[in-house]
Design an enzyme around this catalytic site. Structure first.
Site, mmCIF file in Angstrom:
data_model
loop_
_atom_site.group_PDB
_atom_site.id
_atom_site.type_symbol
_atom_site.label_atom_id
_atom_site.label_comp_id
_atom_site.label_asym_id
_atom_site.label_seq_id
_atom_site.Cartn_x
_atom_site.Cartn_y
_atom_site.Cartn_z
ATOM 1 N N CYS A 42 0.903 -1.296 0.040
ATOM 2 C CA CYS A 42 -0.034 0.137 0.015
ATOM 3 C C CYS A 42 0.908 1.207 -0.107
ATOM 4 O O CYS A 42 1.899 1.225 0.570
ATOM 5 C CB CYS A 42 -0.854 -0.082 1.250
ATOM 6 S SG CYS A 42 -1.890 1.270 1.287
ATOM 7 N N ASP A 44 0.409 3.796 1.663
ATOM 8 C CA ASP A 44 0.376 4.476 2.980
ATOM 9 C C ASP A 44 1.890 4.767 3.492
ATOM 10 O O ASP A 44 2.577 3.734 3.476
ATOM 11 C CB ASP A 44 -0.193 3.485 4.081
ATOM 12 C CG ASP A 44 -0.858 4.019 5.051
ATOM 13 O OD1 ASP A 44 0.231 4.707 5.925
ATOM 14 O OD2 ASP A 44 -1.970 4.004 5.653
ATOM 15 N N ARG A 46 3.150 4.858 6.233
ATOM 16 C CA ARG A 46 3.544 3.972 7.655
ATOM 17 C C ARG A 46 3.907 2.631 7.218
ATOM 18 O O ARG A 46 4.128 1.830 8.012
ATOM 19 C CB ARG A 46 2.236 3.887 8.587
ATOM 20 C CG ARG A 46 1.872 5.517 8.989
ATOM 21 C CD ARG A 46 0.652 5.493 9.954
ATOM 22 N NE ARG A 46 -0.700 4.908 8.803
ATOM 23 C CZ ARG A 46 -1.823 4.979 8.994
ATOM 24 N NH1 ARG A 46 -2.126 5.157 10.510
ATOM 25 N NH2 ARG A 46 -2.748 4.612 8.240
ATOM 26 N N HIS A 98 -2.101 -4.125 4.776
ATOM 27 C CA HIS A 98 -2.142 -3.657 6.195
ATOM 28 C C HIS A 98 -3.284 -3.538 6.902
ATOM 29 O O HIS A 98 -4.395 -3.225 6.113
ATOM 30 C CB HIS A 98 -1.237 -2.485 6.327
ATOM 31 C CG HIS A 98 -1.887 -1.255 5.894
ATOM 32 N ND1 HIS A 98 -2.382 -0.203 6.638
ATOM 33 C CD2 HIS A 98 -1.958 -0.809 4.467
ATOM 34 C CE1 HIS A 98 -2.732 0.779 5.702
ATOM 35 N NE2 HIS A 98 -2.518 0.336 4.421
ATOM 36 N N CYS A 101 -6.217 -0.091 6.760
ATOM 37 C CA CYS A 101 -6.185 0.375 5.436
ATOM 38 C C CYS A 101 -6.990 1.518 5.068
ATOM 39 O O CYS A 101 -8.485 1.033 4.857
ATOM 40 C CB CYS A 101 -5.953 -0.663 4.503
ATOM 41 S SG CYS A 101 -5.528 0.068 2.671
HETATM 42 CO CO CO Z 1 -3.575 1.141 2.904
#
Ligand code: CO
Length: 199
Positions: A42, A44, A46, A98, A101
């Site tokens: 992803c 993302d 993090r 994750h 999400c």
């Molecule tokens: Co995500």
């Protein structure tokens, strides 16, 4: 300090530290890359691939998009997969989703998110395939988390069904496809135990 200036200073300090710890690291790496892993994860902020498995530059070939989706018409993702298999000859493709999400969560919301809703349709499809199981989960967080897992499972299947992966297995190239999921709360990855190693 200006934010961009700070990033440049971070970069200089980082390069200096690596070179001090491993003299010749960058020069050696500039000549070739031989990663054994392709990471599909992803976007993302993090869930940064190298960091969460503690590997230096040169070790993982990375493709990231919102909600780690592998779409059969996405030339970007397919090109990455082809290059990774045929040129880099990676031995493992890891789809790492994750929990928590935002893309998965947004896919289940009724409200309009604009353009991104077209991308998130793929997650809605995953939901539709498993709606009975998902609707039986009362807690919204638990339901979302299960959909995050099911999404990884679906994307592993999509990777396995690409022409490039099928061809690799046909010519007996060593290649495994794995489904992992990362938990933001503790930084730990869980293997979903769905590894496929040829057919
Ligand atoms: Co995500």
């Amino acid at each position: 300090m200006d934010a961009m200036k700070q990033l440049m200073e971070n970069n200089q300090a980082w390069a200096k530290r690596i070179e001090k710890e491993q003299p010749g690291f960058f020069e050696h790496l500039s000549e070739q890359q031989t990663p054994e892993y392709l990471w599909i994860g992803c976007a993302d902020s993090r869930v940064s691939a190298n960091e969460i498995v503690n590997l230096p530059p040169g070790e993982i070939f990375v493709h990231r998009n919102i909600a780690n989706v592998v779409v059969h018409t996405d030339l970007n993702c397919l090109s990455v997969i082809q290059y990774a298999i045929e040129v880099l000859q990676v031995k493992h493709i890891i789809v790492c989703g994750h929990y928590g999400c935002g893309g998965v969560k947004a896919a289940l919301e009724k409200k309009d998110h604009g353009l991104i809703d077209n991308w998130l349709r793929h997650i809605r499809d995953v939901y539709r395939y498993h709606s009975e199981q998902l609707d039986a989960i009362a807690d919204p967080k638990a339901r979302n988390d299960r959909l995050c897992e099911l999404n990884v499972i679906e994307q592993v299947s999509n990777v396995c069904n690409t022409t490039m992966v099928k061809k690799a297995w046909r010519r007996k190239q060593t290649l495994s496809v794995h489904g992992w999921i990362y938990r933001l709360e503790d930084g730990l990855i869980q293997d979903l135990d769905i590894t496929v190693s040829g057919n």
